[in-house]
Design an enzyme around this catalytic site. Structure first.
Site, PDB file in Angstrom:
ATOM      1  CG  ASP A  25      35.196  34.269  26.489  1.00 25.61           C
ATOM      2  OD1 ASP A  25      34.241  35.030  26.233  1.00 25.61           O
ATOM      3  OD2 ASP A  25      36.382  34.636  26.462  1.00 25.61           O
ATOM      4  CG  HIS A  36      32.614  36.942  20.420  1.00 31.76           C
ATOM      5  ND1 HIS A  36      33.628  36.433  19.625  1.00 31.76           N
ATOM      6  CD2 HIS A  36      33.171  37.945  21.122  1.00 31.76           C
ATOM      7  CE1 HIS A  36      34.755  37.101  19.856  1.00 31.76           C
ATOM      8  NE2 HIS A  36      34.498  38.018  20.764  1.00 31.76           N
ATOM      9  CE  LYS A  95      32.988  41.424  23.124  1.00 32.73           C
ATOM     10  NZ  LYS A  95      34.061  42.435  23.133  1.00 32.73           N
ATOM     11  CE1 TYR A 129      31.200  49.305  55.499  1.00 31.06           C
ATOM     12  CE2 TYR A 129      30.632  49.808  57.782  1.00 31.06           C
ATOM     13  CZ  TYR A 129      30.656  50.157  56.446  1.00 31.06           C
ATOM     14  OH  TYR A 129      30.137  51.360  56.055  1.00 31.06           O
ATOM     15  NE  ARG A 134      29.062  47.575  44.720  1.00 31.46           N
ATOM     16  CZ  ARG A 134      30.009  47.713  45.658  1.00 31.46           C
ATOM     17  NH1 ARG A 134      30.390  46.664  46.373  1.00 31.46           N
ATOM     18  NH2 ARG A 134      30.573  48.877  45.871  1.00 31.46           N
TER      19      ARG A 134
END
Length: 387
Positions: A160, A163, A189, A225, A235
Site C-alpha cells: 500500500d 503515501h 495525496k 463483447y 478505468r
C-alpha cells in the site's frame, strides 16, 4: 518580519498551474475522453512507471480500487486471509474484505508506524494469501525483512504505497522492489487529481490480468463483447490522467523540499517535553513525507482531539491520525477475523497508542519557507500548555 501571534504562512494544496490547464485542454481537444482511444492515460502510466524505477503501471479510478485490483490479481478471494497493519486508513482492510477475504490486523512499529514484521510472521496461517505493508506517511516499511518473509512463506506482498510517491528504500525506487504497489491520487495525496489510483505490477502478465479486471474483463482490442474474466469498471479517464501528468512533473522538487524541511521540524518537535515525532529508518533513502506525524504519549484521545482543535485555531493544518481499523464499525461488517476488539487491542499496543495519541500536520507545511517551519514547534508547545 513576522508579527507575534500571526499564523504561519503555508502553501495551498492542491497546487496547480498552466501545466494542468494545458493538459486538460489537450485531453479535451483529442476528442477521446476515455482511455480506450485516448492517449493521456497511456502516457501517464508510462511516465509514472519510469519515474518509479520501472514495472508496468495501470491507472485506475482511486487508491481503494488500486488495492482491491492488486489483491484480486494476486488471487485473493473468499475465505483467504490478508495481513494488514492495524494502524492504517481503512481502505487497506476493506480492499480485502470486499473481495470476501478476511483482513487480519497486526501491530506496527512504535518508531516508524509501519507494520511490525515479527507481528506479520506470527499472523501467517495456511489461509494467508497476501501481506499488505503500508508505507506510512511515505516511510517505507522494512522491505528487506518482508521480502525474506515472503520468499520463505510463499505469500506475496502487495504494497500500500498510497503515501509513497517518489519514495526510495536502500536506493531502490518503489518500482524496483519486486512486488506489486498500489498508489492513491486522492485530493490530499502528494500528487492529485481529486481522485485516482494506480497499480505498479513487476511483470507484464500481472498488468495484463489487471487490465482485464479493471475493464470489466474486456481486452482492449475486443469488439465482440468477449469478456475474459470477471471484473469491474476501474478505468481512469483522460482528464484525470492529464492533470496527473502535470502533477508528476512537480513531484521531485516538492519531495526535495520536504526532505530538506522534515529534519528541521523533527528535531525541534523532539525538543518539546512529551512530544515524540515519527522516526526514520536509516535504510529509507528518500521519504516524500505525506504528513508530518508525532504523538504525545499518555495524552488520551479527548485531550489529543482538543490539541488538534487548538493547533487548527492557531493556524496549523492539523488532524487526528487514523483510528486502528478494528476500532471502527465498518471493519466488523464483513470479512472480520474471528476475534474481538479487546483481543486485537491487546495484540496491537502501538496501534492502540497511536489511535489516542497521534497527530499529523498536512504535508504542505513542509513546503513552506524554513522560518515558517521553525514556528510550528513553538505553536505546538504553546497549544500543549493551553489545553
Amino acid at each position: 518580519m513576522t508579527t507575534p501571534g500571526t499564523p504561519p504562512v503555508f502553501p495551498e494544496w492542491p497546487q496547480y498551474g498552466d501545466e494542468e490547464r494545458t493538459g486538460l485542454v489537450r485531453a479535451l481537444e483529442q476528442g477521446q475522453w476515455w482511455r480506450i482511444g485516448g492517449s493521456e492515460v497511456d502516457e501517464f502510466e508510462r511516465e509514472f512507471a519510469a519515474h518509479h524505477g520501472g514495472g508496468y503501471a495501470l491507472a485506475v479510478t482511486n487508491g481503494t480500487h488500486a488495492l482491491e485490483l492488486a489483491l484480486q490479481v494476486a488471487g485473493v478471494g473468499p475465505g483467504d486471509e490478508v495481513i494488514v497493519p492495524a494502524f492504517t486508513f481503512i481502505s487497506s482492510s476493506q480492499a480485502a474484505q470486499r473481495l470476501g477475504a478476511v483482513a487480519v490486523p497486526v501491530d506496527v512499529d512504535s518508531d516508524t508506524y509501519c507494520v511490525d514484521v515479527a507481528a506479520v510472521e506470527a499472523a501467517l496461517t495456511p489461509r494467508t494469501k497476501a501481506i499488505m505493508p503500508v508505507h506510512m506517511a511515505g516511510h517505507i516499511a522494512d522491505m528487506d525483512a518482508l521480502d525474506k518473509l515472503s520468499a520463505a512463506s510463499g505469500v506475496p506482498i502487495v504494497q500500500d504505497a498510497a503515501h509513497a510517491h517518489g519514495a526510495e528504500w536502500a536506493g531502490r525506487k518503489v518500482g524496483e522492489l519486486g512486488s506489486v504497489a498500489a498508489f492513491s491520487f486522492q485530493n490530499g495525496k502528494l500528487m492529485t487529481a481529486g481522485e485516482g489510483g494506480l497499480v505498479i505490477f513487476p511483470d507484464r502478465d500481472g498488468w495484463d490480468q489487471g487490465f482485464l479486471r479493471h475493464s470489466c474483463g474486456r481486452p482492449p482490442s475486443d469488439r465482440g463483447y468477449f469478456h475474459k474474466t470477471s471484473g469491474s469498471n476501474f478505468r481512469m479517464n483522460e482528464f484525470t490522467a492529464s492533470v496527473l501528468r502535470a502533477q508528476l512533473g512537480r513531484l521531485d522538487e516538492q519531495v526535495a523540499t520536504r526532505e530538506e524541511r522534515a529534519p528541521v521540524l523533527r528535531e525541534l518537535l523532539a525538543g518539546i517535553p512529551g512530544v515524540v515525532p515519527q522516526g526514520r529508518d536509516a535504510r529509507a533513502t528518500r521519504i516524500p513525507h505525506y504528513m508530518a506525524m508525532f504523538r504525545v504519549p499518555g495524552i488520551g484521545e479527548e485531550r489529543r482531539n482538543a490539541l488538534v482543535d487548538e493547533l487548527v485555531r492557531r493556524g496549523l493544518p492539523a488532524f487526528a491520525v487514523f483510528r486502528a481499523v478494528y476500532r471502527t464499525d465498518g471493519f466488523w461488517e464483513t470479512g472480520a477475523p474471528d476475534t474481538t476488539v479487546e483481543a486485537l487491542a491487546e495484540r496491537c499496543p502501538n496501534s492502540e497508542a497511536l489511535t489516542t495519541e497521534g497527530v499529523w500536520l498536512h504535508h504542505r507545511t513542509l513546503l513552506a519557507a524554513e522560518d515558517e517551519v521553525r514556528r510550528i514547534p513553538e505553536i505546538v508547545a504553546a497549544a500543549l500548555e493551553s489545553i
